[in-house]
Design a protein around this motif. Structure first.
Motif, PDB file in Angstrom:
ATOM      1  N   ARG A  32       0.818  -1.212   0.000  1.00 28.28           N
ATOM      2  CA  ARG A  32       0.000   0.000   0.000  1.00 28.28           C
ATOM      3  C   ARG A  32       0.855   1.267   0.000  1.00 28.28           C
ATOM      4  O   ARG A  32       0.589   2.206  -0.755  1.00 28.28           O
ATOM      5  CB  ARG A  32      -0.898  -0.008   1.243  1.00 28.28           C
ATOM      6  N   ASP A  33       1.872   1.305   0.827  1.00 30.81           N
ATOM      7  CA  ASP A  33       2.576   2.553   1.103  1.00 30.81           C
ATOM      8  C   ASP A  33       3.727   2.876   0.156  1.00 30.81           C
ATOM      9  O   ASP A  33       3.956   4.047  -0.156  1.00 30.81           O
ATOM     10  CB  ASP A  33       3.098   2.549   2.540  1.00 30.81           C
ATOM     11  N   ASP A  40       6.269   3.889  -7.178  1.00 25.06           N
ATOM     12  CA  ASP A  40       6.624   2.620  -7.787  1.00 25.06           C
ATOM     13  C   ASP A  40       6.780   1.560  -6.702  1.00 25.06           C
ATOM     14  O   ASP A  40       7.166   1.872  -5.577  1.00 25.06           O
ATOM     15  CB  ASP A  40       7.937   2.753  -8.559  1.00 25.06           C
ATOM     16  N   ALA A  41       6.475   0.324  -7.041  1.00 25.21           N
ATOM     17  CA  ALA A  41       6.690  -0.792  -6.121  1.00 25.21           C
ATOM     18  C   ALA A  41       7.951  -1.513  -6.574  1.00 25.21           C
ATOM     19  O   ALA A  41       7.909  -2.402  -7.406  1.00 25.21           O
ATOM     20  CB  ALA A  41       5.495  -1.734  -6.121  1.00 25.21           C
ATOM     21  N   LEU A  42       9.070  -1.089  -6.054  1.00 29.35           N
ATOM     22  CA  LEU A  42      10.372  -1.623  -6.439  1.00 29.35           C
ATOM     23  C   LEU A  42      10.840  -2.659  -5.426  1.00 29.35           C
ATOM     24  O   LEU A  42      10.414  -2.648  -4.272  1.00 29.35           O
ATOM     25  CB  LEU A  42      11.394  -0.487  -6.484  1.00 29.35           C
ATOM     26  N   LEU A  51      14.096   6.009  -1.496  1.00 32.55           N
ATOM     27  CA  LEU A  51      13.572   6.523  -0.233  1.00 32.55           C
ATOM     28  C   LEU A  51      14.603   7.415   0.457  1.00 32.55           C
ATOM     29  O   LEU A  51      14.248   8.437   1.056  1.00 32.55           O
ATOM     30  CB  LEU A  51      13.158   5.378   0.691  1.00 32.55           C
ATOM     31  N   MET A  52      15.873   7.045   0.368  1.00 31.70           N
ATOM     32  CA  MET A  52      16.923   7.872   0.979  1.00 31.70           C
ATOM     33  C   MET A  52      16.993   9.237   0.303  1.00 31.70           C
ATOM     34  O   MET A  52      17.154  10.257   0.980  1.00 31.70           O
ATOM     35  CB  MET A  52      18.269   7.155   0.921  1.00 31.70           C
ATOM     36  N   VAL A  77       8.061   8.441   5.209  1.00 29.39           N
ATOM     37  CA  VAL A  77       9.230   8.061   4.412  1.00 29.39           C
ATOM     38  C   VAL A  77      10.278   7.391   5.298  1.00 29.39           C
ATOM     39  O   VAL A  77      10.861   6.369   4.914  1.00 29.39           O
ATOM     40  CB  VAL A  77       9.811   9.279   3.658  1.00 29.39           C
ATOM     41  N   LEU A  78      10.511   7.922   6.478  1.00 35.65           N
ATOM     42  CA  LEU A  78      11.471   7.288   7.394  1.00 35.65           C
ATOM     43  C   LEU A  78      11.005   5.893   7.805  1.00 35.65           C
ATOM     44  O   LEU A  78      11.809   4.961   7.868  1.00 35.65           O
ATOM     45  CB  LEU A  78      11.677   8.153   8.636  1.00 35.65           C
ATOM     46  N   SER A  79       9.723   5.734   8.081  1.00 32.08           N
ATOM     47  CA  SER A  79       9.188   4.414   8.432  1.00 32.08           C
ATOM     48  C   SER A  79       9.405   3.430   7.286  1.00 32.08           C
ATOM     49  O   SER A  79       9.848   2.296   7.497  1.00 32.08           O
ATOM     50  CB  SER A  79       7.695   4.493   8.748  1.00 32.08           C
ATOM     51  N   ALA A  80       9.098   3.863   6.070  1.00 27.39           N
ATOM     52  CA  ALA A  80       9.294   3.011   4.895  1.00 27.39           C
ATOM     53  C   ALA A  80      10.766   2.683   4.700  1.00 27.39           C
ATOM     54  O   ALA A  80      11.128   1.539   4.395  1.00 27.39           O
ATOM     55  CB  ALA A  80       8.732   3.694   3.659  1.00 27.39           C
TER      56      ALA A  80
END
Length: 93
Positions: A32-33, A40-42, A51-52, A77-80
């Motif tokens: 989902r996130d 994109d789902a990479l 993400l960084m 973003v940090l959680s991901a």
């Protein structure tokens, strides 16, 4: 090239922000996130650098005191980033 685990360990962010991100791990759902955060789902090997980059952009916005800064997005973003880094293989020594 720096391994993402060591790059993540070297991040220096406010304790409140990091604690909020750690609490956000419980509700993080990759399917989902991730697409919502980086469009994109990479696989984790490619998602972590994206993400960084996004987290660095958010940190620069935060430090500049820009009104466009979103603490909620920064936490997401940090959680991901933490969750995705946990999916990476450990660094070889």
């Amino acid at each position: 090239m720096t391994h993402p685990h060591s790059a993540l360990a070297d991040l220096r962010r406010p304790r409140l922000l990091v604690n909020a991100a750690r609490h956000g791990l419980a509700s993080y759902r990759r399917d989902r996130d991730l697409r919502r955060l980086i469009d994109d789902a990479l696989p984790p090997e490619r998602a972590v650098p994206r993400l960084m980059t996004e987290e660095e952009r958010l940190e620069e916005t935060r430090r500049a005191g820009d009104a466009a800064y979103s603490a909620m997005r920064h936490i997401e973003v940090l959680s991901a980033l933490i969750a995705e880094a946990r999916l990476l293989p450990a660094a070889r020594v």
